[in-house]
Design a protein around this motif. Structure first.
Motif, short mmCIF file in Angstrom:
data_model
loop_
_atom_site.label_atom_id
_atom_site.label_comp_id
_atom_site.label_asym_id
_atom_site.label_seq_id
_atom_site.Cartn_x
_atom_site.Cartn_y
_atom_site.Cartn_z
N TRP A 43 0.84 -1.20 0.00
CA TRP A 43 0.00 0.00 0.00
C TRP A 43 0.87 1.25 0.00
N ARG A 96 -12.79 -4.69 6.85
CA ARG A 96 -12.13 -3.59 6.16
C ARG A 96 -13.10 -2.88 5.23
N LEU A 153 -8.57 -0.87 0.41
CA LEU A 153 -7.71 -0.01 1.21
C LEU A 153 -8.02 1.47 0.97
N HIS A 202 -8.94 3.79 4.13
CA HIS A 202 -8.01 4.85 4.54
C HIS A 202 -8.35 6.22 3.94
#
Length: 407
Positions: A25, A253, A351, A355
């Motif tokens: 990432w 997630r 992700l 994030h």
């Protein structure tokens, strides 16, 4: 009965930008290409690719296991272990009969095919490994992940060319929604940075020929793009019904909200020029997720850096999502890992949602004037993403679109 929500409870990643989710990432967010010349490709018309950082699979798998596995299977097993730890799942503590495995692979065990082929040609049949057939089967990565984890439910291989990893996630979702499984280990793997495969793709005209500057070769949506850069990778997502994930005290997630799969039935390697199959897959994923186009804040584009594919995809995105969500292609950093790329990009989309960060498109210096997209370039963009799409398309006209949302 309404379909249960499907949670992404764990991720495992091995990419040219880094080994492990955090390293991969960070490398993708950094936005620098990983393409470089490769010694095994020396002397070929295309002598560069995107390779994993140096590491010894035997350090993770043990010498004996690593020896009997092709590199593609090695990567799948290692990524699965990462993902299970991330999900907080302990294989010894579960009912293995309720755990499935679905792994996509587009080309397969090219390292083993080429190595053993040379042995036969140079030294004769007695030097060919007795493990050849168990190493090269398309179902081998799935079977080896099942063996390593004690998963005794369905163990399946998906083959839809460059959409294979995304198709694996679709099949996994269906196994969970139908309650055939409680956990599915799903994703894709590919390790074919080998002379024969690179030569074949170069002969097809699919690869960038920018041998004088490999790091600048993969440039999705750029006016100077001239083909993709081959990469290797593996990505595994642990999927469960959200109620089960939350019930065991683990926070997902993201949620896999919807899936769309279509086939162009137009040409062996060329997408439909009007993107009809892609449009249908996007509409199907949105409907399945019960989302409107305007709900989508980010699209992780297939974005291969080839002339026609980028143009067709861009046209389709403007047609289906006229509000202009943020778009980027992580292939500028990672290259194109064929059967693994759909799973890699699904993981990166998760992700982004988690994030609130959108990776940049590497090497996008001069956007093609015929491409009208809200492209993220240079640096990562900070943006809350409530829902996103991950696009994957492959030779044979395979189109797979995955819709993810916040938990």
């Amino acid at each position: 009965m309404s379909r249960p929500a499907i949670a992404v409870s764990g991720l495992g990643l091995l990419t040219p930008a880094g080994i492990g989710v955090d390293a991969a990432w960070a490398g993708v967010l950094d936005g620098k290409s990983t393409a470089a010349t490769s010694e095994p490709l020396a002397g070929l018309p295309v002598d560069f690719c995107c390779s994993l950082p140096p590491f010894d699979p035997a350090d993770v798998l043990g010498r004996r296991t690593a020896h009997r596995l092709d590199r593609s299977s090695q990567l799948a097993v290692i990524a699965a272990g990462q993902a299970l730890r991330d999900a907080g799942l302990e294989p010894g503590a579960w009912d293995g009969a309720r755990v499935g495995v679905v792994i996509g692979c587009g080309v397969g065990a090219s390292h083993t095919w080429e190595t053993q082929g040379r042995r036969l040609h140079e030294f004769g049949p007695r030097r060919v490994s007795p493990l050849l057939l168990p190493m090269i089967g398309p179902s081998t990565p799935a079977g080896e992940v099942a063996l390593a984890t004690g998963a005794r439910g369905p163990s399946l291989a998906t083959g839809t060319a460059c959409a294979s990893g995304a198709t694996a996630i679709v099949v996994a979702r269906d196994l969970l929604a139908s309650r055939q499984c409680d956990v599915v280990i799903a994703g894709g793997t590919e390790a074919c940075n080998t002379p024969l495969i690179v030569t074949g793709l170069a002969q097809l005209g699919a690869l960038s020929a920018r041998c004088d500057d490999p790091a600048a070769a993969s440039r999705p949506f750029d006016a100077a793009r001239d083909g993709f850069v081959l990469g290797e990778a593996a990505a595994i997502l642990i999927l469960e019904r959200a109620e089960d994930t939350i019930g065991r005290g683990h926070r997902p997630r993201a949620v896999l909200a919807g899936c769309g799969s279509t086939t162009d039935a137009y040409h062996p390697t060329t997408p439909h020029p009007e993107g009809r199959g892609i449009q249908a897959a996007m509409h199907s994923a949105l409907a399945d997720a019960e989302l409107d186009g305007g709900d989508i804040g980010y699209v992780n584009a297939h974005g291969t850096s080839t002339r026609l594919n980028d143009t067709v995809e861009a046209h389709t995105l403007r047609t289906v999502l006229p509000h202009g969500p943020a778009v980027s292609s992580t292939k500028g950093v990672l290259g194109h890992s064929l059967g693994a790329t759909g799973a890699v990009e699904a993981a990166l989309t998760v992700l982004s949602i988690q994030h609130s960060l959108i990776p940049p498109t590497a090497n996008l210096e001069n956007p093609d004037p015929g491409i009208d997209l809200n492209l993220v370039t240079k640096t990562a963009a900070e943006q809350r993403v409530a829902a996103a799409l991950s696009n994957s398309f492959g030779f044979g006209g395979h189109n797979v679109v995955l819709a993810f949302r916040t938990p």
